[in-house]
Design an enzyme around this catalytic site. Structure first.
Site, mmCIF file in Angstrom:
data_model
loop_
_atom_site.group_PDB
_atom_site.id
_atom_site.type_symbol
_atom_site.label_atom_id
_atom_site.label_comp_id
_atom_site.label_asym_id
_atom_site.label_seq_id
_atom_site.Cartn_x
_atom_site.Cartn_y
_atom_site.Cartn_z
ATOM 1 C CD GLU A 1 134.612 77.307 41.271
ATOM 2 O OE1 GLU A 1 134.673 78.551 41.395
ATOM 3 O OE2 GLU A 1 133.738 76.626 41.804
ATOM 4 C CG ASP B 1 134.551 88.092 42.267
ATOM 5 O OD1 ASP B 1 134.465 87.215 43.149
ATOM 6 O OD2 ASP B 1 134.465 87.854 41.055
#
Length: 272
Positions: free
Chosen positions: A45, A56
């Site tokens: 990815e 994140d």
């Protein structure tokens, strides 16, 4: 069956790893990708770097900032992929692009066409507004780009069903809400029940798609656990990005460091 994770025997989990394009710098990333391909890692990815991701943690945020400081954006990533993808034999690449930072200033069909022209194996649009989902699905259908769709165990039933219906590359089940970088804290029973329900939907389709689980996956033990709960594959993000960060900060061989890390995740990877 989707081409993603299709070469694994049923009793072996597939492996995807996450990296930001540009961290490590693109010439080194090309070497990392060739190593992953030689080691028969299933999927990368690869994110077009974008700042301040709300999903994140600090490891991936720092990675994105390093990549952005290298001047890496969509043009650079697509040019890079156009050069490296024809050389790969096993590794599939799913491109992750953030809607707000990367896609919003473009037309959806134009963006998807550029992604298709790069030869990428799949596309995940992060933060795509629900009002534009139908347009995006039509654009990827016309361009022939397999789509990665996402959902959570706690997503509404209609959201999970829609994700299972529209995924054509693989279905990414995000194990829990929050930010990346922690451990695998999701409730195992809830994950197993969600995987079983998603499987009933994907199995009823003409072309089945695999289900990968990510967020908090850090070790071979985590991957085996998820496979036992019903996942076809696992996605490893922050743990691998941290190894890249450490190698860069110490002046170590990034490719060798990441090879060592990848081998700890999968006993099925070929030697490099």
């Amino acid at each position: 069956m989707s081409a993603f994770f299709a070469r694994r025997p049923p009793d072996q989990p597939g492996l995807a790893v996450f990296l930001n394009a540009g961290d490590p710098p693109l010439p080194v990333l090309a070497d990392v990708m060739r190593m992953l391909d030689d080691c028969r890692v299933d999927c990368l990815e690869l994110a077009v770097p974008f700042p301040d991701s709300v999903t994140d943690g600090p490891v991936i945020r720092r990675s994105a900032q390093r990549a952005l400081a290298e001047g890496v954006g969509l043009d650079e990533v697509l040019d890079f992929l156009g050069g490296i993808l024809p050389r790969l034999r096993h590794l599939k690449v799913a491109l992750l692009a953030d809607w707000s930072h990367t896609v919003r200033g473009l037309t959806v069909p134009g963006f998807v066409r550029r992604v298709a022209d790069s030869g990428v194996d799949g596309l995940l649009v992060h933060g795509l507004p629900p009002r534009l989902r139908a347009d995006c699905l039509e654009a990827v259908r016309q361009a022939g780009v397999p789509m990665v769709a996402t959902c959570y165990p706690t997503s509404a039933a209609a959201v999970k069903a829609a994700a299972a219906e529209c995924a054509t590359a693989y279905l990414y089940l995000v194990a829990h809400y929050g930010r990346s970088g922690g451990g695998l804290t999701a409730d195992h029973r809830e994950l197993a029940a969600t995987l079983a329900a998603l499987r009933r939907t994907t199995a009823a389709r003409t072309t089945a798609v695999p289900i990968a689980v990510g967020f908090g996956v850090r070790s071979r033990t985590d991957i085996a656990l998820l496979h036992g709960l019903g996942a076809d594959a696992a996605v490893v993000g922050s743990a691998g990005v941290a190894r890249i960060e450490r190698a860069l900060s110490e002046g170590a061989d990034v490719v060798e460091e990441f090879h060592t890390f990848a081998h700890t995740l999968s006993p099925y990877s070929a030697p490099y």
